[in-house]
Design a protein around this motif. Sequence first.
Motif, PDB file in Angstrom:
ATOM      1  N   ASN A 127       3.131   8.549  -3.377  1.00  0.00           N
ATOM      2  CA  ASN A 127       2.570   7.845  -4.358  1.00  0.00           C
ATOM      3  C   ASN A 127       1.544   6.505  -4.125  1.00  0.00           C
ATOM      4  OD1 ASN A 127       3.704   9.416  -5.973  1.00  0.00           O
ATOM      5  ND2 ASN A 127       5.761   8.384  -6.193  1.00  0.00           N
ATOM      6  N   GLY A 128       0.708   6.953  -2.962  1.00  0.00           N
ATOM      7  CA  GLY A 128       0.198   5.911  -2.637  1.00  0.00           C
ATOM      8  C   GLY A 128       0.435   5.063  -1.594  1.00  0.00           C
ATOM      9  N   ARG A 129       1.693   4.760  -1.095  1.00  0.00           N
ATOM     10  CA  ARG A 129       2.131   4.038  -0.466  1.00  0.00           C
ATOM     11  C   ARG A 129       2.625   4.825   1.085  1.00  0.00           C
ATOM     12  NH1 ARG A 129       3.859  -0.910  -2.049  1.00  0.00           N
ATOM     13  NH2 ARG A 129       3.778  -1.455   0.143  1.00  0.00           N
ATOM     14  N   ILE A 130       2.654   3.976   2.208  1.00  0.00           N
ATOM     15  CA  ILE A 130       3.545   4.684   3.301  1.00  0.00           C
ATOM     16  C   ILE A 130       4.489   3.978   3.999  1.00  0.00           C
ATOM     17  CG2 ILE A 130       2.918   5.367   5.647  1.00  0.00           C
ATOM     18  CD1 ILE A 130      -0.073   5.772   5.035  1.00  0.00           C
ATOM     19  N   LEU A 131       5.420   4.466   4.196  1.00  0.00           N
ATOM     20  CA  LEU A 131       6.608   3.838   5.076  1.00  0.00           C
ATOM     21  C   LEU A 131       6.396   4.160   6.432  1.00  0.00           C
ATOM     22  CD1 LEU A 131       9.483   4.659   2.459  1.00  0.00           C
ATOM     23  CD2 LEU A 131       8.812   2.410   3.111  1.00  0.00           C
ATOM     24  N   PRO A 132       5.918   3.315   7.199  1.00  0.00           N
ATOM     25  CA  PRO A 132       5.090   3.477   8.417  1.00  0.00           C
ATOM     26  C   PRO A 132       6.506   3.399   9.461  1.00  0.00           C
ATOM     27  CG  PRO A 132       4.846   1.362   8.031  1.00  0.00           C
ATOM     28  CD  PRO A 132       5.292   1.865   6.880  1.00  0.00           C
ATOM     29  N   PHE A 133       7.542   4.209   9.589  1.00  0.00           N
ATOM     30  CA  PHE A 133       8.433   4.124  10.671  1.00  0.00           C
ATOM     31  C   PHE A 133       8.839   5.369  11.345  1.00  0.00           C
ATOM     32  CE2 PHE A 133       9.061   0.732   7.262  1.00  0.00           C
ATOM     33  CZ  PHE A 133       9.582  -0.070   8.104  1.00  0.00           C
ATOM     34  N   ARG A 134       8.887   5.276  12.643  1.00  0.00           N
ATOM     35  CA  ARG A 134       9.262   6.448  13.743  1.00  0.00           C
ATOM     36  C   ARG A 134      10.753   6.275  13.857  1.00  0.00           C
ATOM     37  NH1 ARG A 134       5.825   5.755  17.609  1.00  0.00           N
ATOM     38  NH2 ARG A 134       7.595   4.419  18.905  1.00  0.00           N
ATOM     39  N   ILE A 135      11.600   7.667  13.659  1.00  0.00           N
ATOM     40  CA  ILE A 135      12.909   7.574  13.776  1.00  0.00           C
ATOM     41  C   ILE A 135      13.142   8.486  15.072  1.00  0.00           C
ATOM     42  CG2 ILE A 135      15.065   8.411  12.901  1.00  0.00           C
ATOM     43  CD1 ILE A 135      12.541   7.601  10.432  1.00  0.00           C
ATOM     44  N   GLY A 187       9.032   0.150  13.482  1.00  0.00           N
ATOM     45  CA  GLY A 187       7.820   0.150  12.588  1.00  0.00           C
ATOM     46  C   GLY A 187       6.605   0.142  13.244  1.00  0.00           C
ATOM     47  N   ILE A 188       5.615   1.300  12.715  1.00  0.00           N
ATOM     48  CA  ILE A 188       4.556   1.332  13.629  1.00  0.00           C
ATOM     49  C   ILE A 188       3.179   1.441  12.680  1.00  0.00           C
ATOM     50  CG2 ILE A 188       5.617   2.793  15.459  1.00  0.00           C
ATOM     51  CD1 ILE A 188       4.918   5.288  13.899  1.00  0.00           C
ATOM     52  N   GLY A 189       3.344   0.580  11.638  1.00  0.00           N
ATOM     53  CA  GLY A 189       2.353   0.124  10.615  1.00  0.00           C
ATOM     54  C   GLY A 189       1.589  -1.003  10.981  1.00  0.00           C
ATOM     55  N   GLN A 190       0.548  -1.235   9.770  1.00  0.00           N
ATOM     56  CA  GLN A 190      -0.339  -2.601  10.217  1.00  0.00           C
ATOM     57  C   GLN A 190      -0.098  -3.395   9.131  1.00  0.00           C
ATOM     58  OE1 GLN A 190      -4.411  -1.286  11.072  1.00  0.00           O
ATOM     59  NE2 GLN A 190      -3.695   0.613  11.554  1.00  0.00           N
ATOM     60  N   ASP A 191      -0.714  -4.554   9.098  1.00  0.00           N
ATOM     61  CA  ASP A 191      -0.464  -5.546   7.996  1.00  0.00           C
ATOM     62  C   ASP A 191      -1.509  -5.357   6.886  1.00  0.00           C
ATOM     63  OD1 ASP A 191       0.136  -7.662   6.314  1.00  0.00           O
ATOM     64  OD2 ASP A 191      -0.835  -9.330   7.754  1.00  0.00           O
ATOM     65  N   LEU A 192      -1.378  -4.085   6.164  1.00  0.00           N
ATOM     66  CA  LEU A 192      -2.157  -3.616   5.015  1.00  0.00           C
ATOM     67  C   LEU A 192      -1.323  -3.270   3.920  1.00  0.00           C
ATOM     68  CD1 LEU A 192      -4.620  -1.182   7.256  1.00  0.00           C
ATOM     69  CD2 LEU A 192      -5.050  -3.537   6.300  1.00  0.00           C
ATOM     70  N   VAL A 201      -1.303  -0.812   1.891  1.00  0.00           N
ATOM     71  CA  VAL A 201      -0.650   0.606   1.971  1.00  0.00           C
ATOM     72  C   VAL A 201       0.612   0.739   2.570  1.00  0.00           C
ATOM     73  CG1 VAL A 201      -1.921   1.345   3.993  1.00  0.00           C
ATOM     74  CG2 VAL A 201      -1.440   2.977   1.988  1.00  0.00           C
ATOM     75  N   PHE A 202       0.942  -0.057   3.615  1.00  0.00           N
ATOM     76  CA  PHE A 202       2.107   0.194   4.245  1.00  0.00           C
ATOM     77  C   PHE A 202       3.178  -0.868   3.532  1.00  0.00           C
ATOM     78  CE2 PHE A 202      -1.265   1.042   7.800  1.00  0.00           C
ATOM     79  CZ  PHE A 202      -0.673   2.131   7.848  1.00  0.00           C
ATOM     80  N   ALA A 203       4.298  -0.078   3.743  1.00  0.00           N
ATOM     81  CA  ALA A 203       5.448  -0.762   3.073  1.00  0.00           C
ATOM     82  C   ALA A 203       6.678  -1.191   4.173  1.00  0.00           C
ATOM     83  CB  ALA A 203       6.269   0.032   1.984  1.00  0.00           C
ATOM     84  N   ASP A 204       7.329  -2.327   3.884  1.00  0.00           N
ATOM     85  CA  ASP A 204       8.489  -2.583   4.761  1.00  0.00           C
ATOM     86  C   ASP A 204       9.562  -1.797   4.360  1.00  0.00           C
ATOM     87  OD1 ASP A 204       7.163  -4.792   6.049  1.00  0.00           O
ATOM     88  OD2 ASP A 204       7.760  -6.226   4.610  1.00  0.00           O
ATOM     89  N   LEU A 205      10.518  -1.634   5.313  1.00  0.00           N
ATOM     90  CA  LEU A 205      11.774  -1.005   5.178  1.00  0.00           C
ATOM     91  C   LEU A 205      12.698  -1.512   4.403  1.00  0.00           C
ATOM     92  CD1 LEU A 205      13.178   2.287   5.431  1.00  0.00           C
ATOM     93  CD2 LEU A 205      14.059   1.127   7.511  1.00  0.00           C
ATOM     94  N   SER A 206      13.481  -1.033   3.465  1.00  0.00           N
ATOM     95  CA  SER A 206      14.466  -1.641   2.553  1.00  0.00           C
ATOM     96  C   SER A 206      15.825  -0.989   3.236  1.00  0.00           C
ATOM     97  CB  SER A 206      14.569  -1.485   1.201  1.00  0.00           C
ATOM     98  OG  SER A 206      15.466  -1.976   0.592  1.00  0.00           O
ATOM     99  N   HIS A 207      15.990   0.506   3.117  1.00  0.00           N
ATOM    100  CA  HIS A 207      17.136   0.926   3.795  1.00  0.00           C
ATOM    101  C   HIS A 207      16.751   2.171   4.170  1.00  0.00           C
ATOM    102  CE1 HIS A 207      17.676   1.817  -0.733  1.00  0.00           C
ATOM    103  NE2 HIS A 207      18.234   2.693  -0.213  1.00  0.00           N
ATOM    104  N   LEU A 208      17.683   2.861   4.838  1.00  0.00           N
ATOM    105  CA  LEU A 208      17.630   4.361   5.201  1.00  0.00           C
ATOM    106  C   LEU A 208      19.034   5.028   5.069  1.00  0.00           C
ATOM    107  CD1 LEU A 208      17.058   4.850   8.906  1.00  0.00           C
ATOM    108  CD2 LEU A 208      17.953   2.834   8.023  1.00  0.00           C
ATOM    109  N   ASN A 261      10.637  -4.536   9.637  1.00  0.00           N
ATOM    110  CA  ASN A 261       9.179  -5.116   9.500  1.00  0.00           C
ATOM    111  C   ASN A 261       8.646  -3.854   9.639  1.00  0.00           C
ATOM    112  OD1 ASN A 261       6.637  -6.156   9.567  1.00  0.00           O
ATOM    113  ND2 ASN A 261       7.666  -8.247  10.704  1.00  0.00           N
ATOM    114  N   LYS A 262       7.245  -3.475   8.808  1.00  0.00           N
ATOM    115  CA  LYS A 262       6.494  -2.604   9.030  1.00  0.00           C
ATOM    116  C   LYS A 262       5.403  -2.340   9.981  1.00  0.00           C
ATOM    117  CE  LYS A 262       3.205  -4.510   5.809  1.00  0.00           C
ATOM    118  NZ  LYS A 262       2.661  -4.289   4.396  1.00  0.00           N
ATOM    119  N   ILE A 263       5.325  -3.696  10.624  1.00  0.00           N
ATOM    120  CA  ILE A 263       4.017  -4.177  11.540  1.00  0.00           C
ATOM    121  C   ILE A 263       4.459  -3.904  12.987  1.00  0.00           C
ATOM    122  CG2 ILE A 263       2.281  -5.824  12.345  1.00  0.00           C
ATOM    123  CD1 ILE A 263       2.639  -7.176   9.503  1.00  0.00           C
ATOM    124  N   GLN A 264       3.752  -3.074  13.705  1.00  0.00           N
ATOM    125  CA  GLN A 264       4.281  -2.383  15.027  1.00  0.00           C
ATOM    126  C   GLN A 264       4.211  -3.880  15.816  1.00  0.00           C
ATOM    127  OE1 GLN A 264       1.748   0.534  16.495  1.00  0.00           O
ATOM    128  NE2 GLN A 264       3.012   0.943  18.243  1.00  0.00           N
TER     129      GLN A 264
END
Length: 339
Positions: free
Chosen positions: A22-30, A55-60, A62-69, A124-127
């Motif tokens: 829905n227009g957002r990305i959770l930029p995380f590699r597991i 976290g492998i995203g950028q400070d944009l 569109v990218f969201a921080d992780l809350s939980h998994l 944190n989402k930012i790599q």
Amino acid sequence: MSQPNNQLPCETQIDYSIIYVNGRILPFRIELDLNLSNLAPGPGEFQRFCYRITGIGQDLPVFADLSHLVFGICQDITAVQIRNVQVFIDGEQQDITGKVELKTPSKPDPPTGCPGLKFDFGLNKIQGDPGSQMLICFELTTPYPVDDIQVCLFGGGKAARGSTICGPACTGPPAPELSLTKQCEAPPDTYFNVGEQATITLTVVNSGGAAVAMPTVVDRINVPDNVQISSLTTNPAAATISPPTGPYSGTNIDITWTGLTETLPAFSWVQLTVTFTILDAPTEGAVITDVDAGIGQLSGTPQYTCTIPVKKTPPPPPPPPSRGLSINDFIITTRRFPE
């Protein structure tokens, strides 16, 4: 004993950074850390799973921080089967009190709708930024098949789900995996003396996810000409020994176990022992060689070779001979009588 990557029926890494929700990305590699995990535990070990979340995203925006998994582990796993849960963020161990929860299919994690083992830790989402790397490890007292499990993420008000990774699944490829180890008991003083007992231990391990018919196990012992040992005692006793009885000297002894049990269950093991007494050996020492062992037949490799050093302690030297009596052995006293 960890299972090699090329034998796994599932992926060891997933990447949610390429999935829009829905227009957002959770930029995380597991990633499943195969070095820290123990997918096929041996005797006395627990099955262990360790995952790295990065976290492998950028400070944009569109990218969201992780809350939980949530790791969608087999729903048959109960809380009492889960032990030694550890969480590290940027290498620092975290307090897990109240932050790790087992969600059931009837009461799944509300934001994601996923059952499984929930870890309520943000990332944190930012790599490369602080707080962008997490390590999660947990152990199971009962081993489970390793196959696809779903990993669900939540952050920025969005839930990402559907990607799967290797984990403790309810079902998996039902394949047994047999292995054999052998150990020759070592005495404290580095050799066995005449009159002492030596024991050889073989362990058959089924580290696969399915039971298997108990295999035939064979072992061979070489006794040199200058050593003599007693008849062998095997445990379990259902073994064929050739030659059947001792004493043995200057010969190979073959031991074959058959029909020990009907099956060897998944993730289980059985131990076999051979015990004998050293009857004679040279004072300068010699070596009994447990030449080979194998499942079904001798392996033909040095993998199962171990040695049993033996020795006869010489008797103590006799005491020196006693010498004859001399005048010096007597004490002569004189006494003067009064005049």
